[in-house]
Structures are given as C-alpha cells and as structure tokens.
Design a protein around this motif. Structure first.
Motif, PDB file in Angstrom:
ATOM      1  N   ILE A  16     -55.354 -48.556  38.622  1.00  0.00           N
ATOM      2  CA  ILE A  16     -55.075 -49.711  39.475  1.00  0.00           C
ATOM      3  C   ILE A  16     -55.710 -50.965  38.867  1.00  0.00           C
ATOM      4  O   ILE A  16     -56.892 -50.965  38.508  1.00  0.00           O
ATOM      5  N   ILE A  17     -54.920 -52.014  38.756  1.00  0.00           N
ATOM      6  CA  ILE A  17     -55.403 -53.327  38.322  1.00  0.00           C
ATOM      7  C   ILE A  17     -55.254 -54.263  39.511  1.00  0.00           C
ATOM      8  O   ILE A  17     -54.150 -54.487  40.003  1.00  0.00           O
ATOM      9  N   PHE A  18     -56.367 -54.792  40.004  1.00  0.00           N
ATOM     10  CA  PHE A  18     -56.350 -55.608  41.214  1.00  0.00           C
ATOM     11  C   PHE A  18     -56.537 -57.085  40.886  1.00  0.00           C
ATOM     12  O   PHE A  18     -57.437 -57.459  40.133  1.00  0.00           O
ATOM     13  N   GLY A  19     -55.668 -57.931  41.455  1.00  0.00           N
ATOM     14  CA  GLY A  19     -55.842 -59.372  41.357  1.00  0.00           C
ATOM     15  C   GLY A  19     -54.829 -60.050  40.459  1.00  0.00           C
ATOM     16  O   GLY A  19     -54.560 -59.578  39.350  1.00  0.00           O
ATOM     17  N   GLN A  20     -54.282 -61.162  40.929  1.00  0.00           N
ATOM     18  CA  GLN A  20     -53.293 -61.886  40.124  1.00  0.00           C
ATOM     19  C   GLN A  20     -53.919 -62.494  38.878  1.00  0.00           C
ATOM     20  O   GLN A  20     -53.220 -62.776  37.900  1.00  0.00           O
ATOM     21  N   ASP A  21     -55.233 -62.660  38.886  1.00  0.00           N
ATOM     22  CA  ASP A  21     -55.913 -63.211  37.713  1.00  0.00           C
ATOM     23  C   ASP A  21     -56.109 -62.167  36.619  1.00  0.00           C
ATOM     24  O   ASP A  21     -56.699 -62.467  35.570  1.00  0.00           O
ATOM     25  N   ARG A  22     -55.609 -60.946  36.842  1.00  0.00           N
ATOM     26  CA  ARG A  22     -55.677 -59.909  35.812  1.00  0.00           C
ATOM     27  C   ARG A  22     -54.284 -59.549  35.292  1.00  0.00           C
ATOM     28  O   ARG A  22     -54.095 -58.487  34.695  1.00  0.00           O
ATOM     29  N   LEU A  23     -53.343 -60.426  35.483  1.00  0.00           N
ATOM     30  CA  LEU A  23     -52.009 -60.154  34.962  1.00  0.00           C
ATOM     31  C   LEU A  23     -52.004 -60.050  33.437  1.00  0.00           C
ATOM     32  O   LEU A  23     -51.143 -59.379  32.865  1.00  0.00           O
ATOM     33  N   ASN A  24     -52.954 -60.703  32.795  1.00  0.00           N
ATOM     34  CA  ASN A  24     -53.038 -60.564  31.334  1.00  0.00           C
ATOM     35  C   ASN A  24     -53.351 -59.124  30.944  1.00  0.00           C
ATOM     36  O   ASN A  24     -52.851 -58.613  29.930  1.00  0.00           O
ATOM     37  N   VAL A  25     -54.155 -58.438  31.756  1.00  0.00           N
ATOM     38  CA  VAL A  25     -54.455 -57.026  31.495  1.00  0.00           C
ATOM     39  C   VAL A  25     -53.202 -56.188  31.705  1.00  0.00           C
ATOM     40  O   VAL A  25     -52.905 -55.273  30.922  1.00  0.00           O
ATOM     41  N   VAL A  26     -52.456 -56.498  32.772  1.00  0.00           N
ATOM     42  CA  VAL A  26     -51.203 -55.788  33.043  1.00  0.00           C
ATOM     43  C   VAL A  26     -50.244 -55.968  31.868  1.00  0.00           C
ATOM     44  O   VAL A  26     -49.600 -55.008  31.419  1.00  0.00           O
ATOM     45  N   GLU A  27     -50.160 -57.187  31.352  1.00  0.00           N
ATOM     46  CA  GLU A  27     -49.280 -57.451  30.197  1.00  0.00           C
ATOM     47  C   GLU A  27     -49.733 -56.668  28.966  1.00  0.00           C
ATOM     48  O   GLU A  27     -48.904 -56.122  28.233  1.00  0.00           O
ATOM     49  N   ASP A  28     -51.048 -56.617  28.744  1.00  0.00           N
ATOM     50  CA  ASP A  28     -51.560 -55.849  27.612  1.00  0.00           C
ATOM     51  C   ASP A  28     -51.174 -54.372  27.729  1.00  0.00           C
ATOM     52  O   ASP A  28     -50.780 -53.733  26.745  1.00  0.00           O
TER      53      ASP A  28
END
Length: 201
Positions: free
Chosen positions: A166-178
């Motif tokens: 789980i990746i929480f927070g819109q400020d972690r979208l860079n992690v989701v993209e990675d």
C-alpha cells in the motif's frame, strides 16, 4: 481534497506507464471507524498542523495547475454514500463529481445537486440514481471498504501496483510511478515481496 488532487493526476500517470487503473470507491468514514481514526481527521489536528495542511494543499494545487485548484466547499464533510454508489455504476463520473465538490462548491451530498452534476456530465441521472438503491451496488461499496481495510489502507488516496504494498498519499504518486516502471523496493526481503504481491486491493 487529497484524493481529488490524486484523481486529477493519476490517469495521466497510469496511461504514460501503460497500466490500467482500477478505481475502488470506499466509505472513508466506515474505514476510519473500523481502524480507530477520527471521522474528520483535520478536526483533531493542532492549529499549527491545520495551517500547514492548508498551505501544503495550496502548493500542490499550484504544482498541478488549473486542474488542481481547490475551492473549499461550504458543506463539509460531504455525505458521499450516494455519489460513491453512482461512481460504482458509472466510473466515468469520478472526475465530474470530484471537480463539482472541490472546485465548484457543489454539495454533491444533496440529491438534486448530484442529479444536476450527473446530467451535466452527459449521463442520465434518473437511471443512475435509481440503480444506487440496488442491493448489489450497496454490497459492492461495502465490499470495497472491507477490501481496503483488509489490505491495510489507513485512508485515501491509497494505491497498489500489481497487488503490492500500500502506498498512501497523493504526494507519493512518484513512488507509484516508479513501481509501474518496474522499480522494486530492495529493502523488502523475498518473502515480504511475495506476500505483498499476493495482497490484492
């Protein structure tokens, strides 16, 4: 508001990386109740943290551009049960409802306002709102919320890539993209990676 900001960015990220987005509407208040979080977390924050959150939200809006500008609604919290059911019935309503609530100060918890937003988005509000009372739609929203709790979501927006962590927070979208580009968190051992992969949202 944070989910709104994420929603304004996620489609472009997913498309660029060649993935397919599965948006999963949940009852956030019900999730908070189950995990012991305040129904409206911002109310429990200190004044200093509330001010910081407001400023940070503005910075993110500026970063995103016109699509990210927020007009705080006069009615908050918004009753979202029926709008969420409407999105389950017609997923293409997601952006229209988010923008109505967070950019145009429309109380989508009001059935007449919701009906107008649905119609303005090019859909038949009468048909969609009738279906929001179906037992299957109600159960889907309940099941979505339980699914979020089961995989460890603590709020929204939360993301998973291929059923991973789980990746929480819109400020972690860079992690989701990675992650969509193939990055693997090497801090997790093989067993953690296998278990995480199997944990589908």
């Amino acid at each position: 508001p944070w989910s709104f900001l994420a929603s304004q960015r996620i489609d472009a990220s997913v498309n660029e990386c060649g993935f397919t987005l599965e948006a999963v509407p949940i009852l956030l208040g019900a999730l908070f109740k189950q995990i012991g979080t305040s129904i409206v977390p911002i109310i429990t924050m200190t004044l200093a943290k509330q001010r910081y959150s407001s400023v940070d939200m503005g910075y993110w809006g500026d970063f995103i551009g016109s699509k990210g500008q927020i007009l705080w609604p006069d009615v908050f919290p918004i009753r979202t049960v029926t709008p969420l059911r409407a999105v389950i019935i017609e997923p293409r309503l997601r952006t229209a409802l988010y923008e109505a609530a967070w950019q145009h100060n429309k109380n989508i918890g009001d059935i007449d306002v919701l009906s107008a937003v649905i119609n303005d988005a090019g859909f038949c509000s009468r048909e969609i709102l009738k279906k929001t009372g179906d037992d299957g739609v109600k159960k889907q929203l309940f099941d979505n919320t339980e699914r979020a709790r089961r995989v460890g979501a603590c709020g929204v927006p939360s993301f998973q890539v291929n059923g991973g962590e789980i990746i929480f927070g819109q400020d972690r979208l860079n992690v989701v993209e990675d992650l969509m580009c193939g990055w693997i968190d090497e801090s997790m051992d093989d067993n953690d990676n296998e278990q995480s992969y199997r944990s589908k949202l």
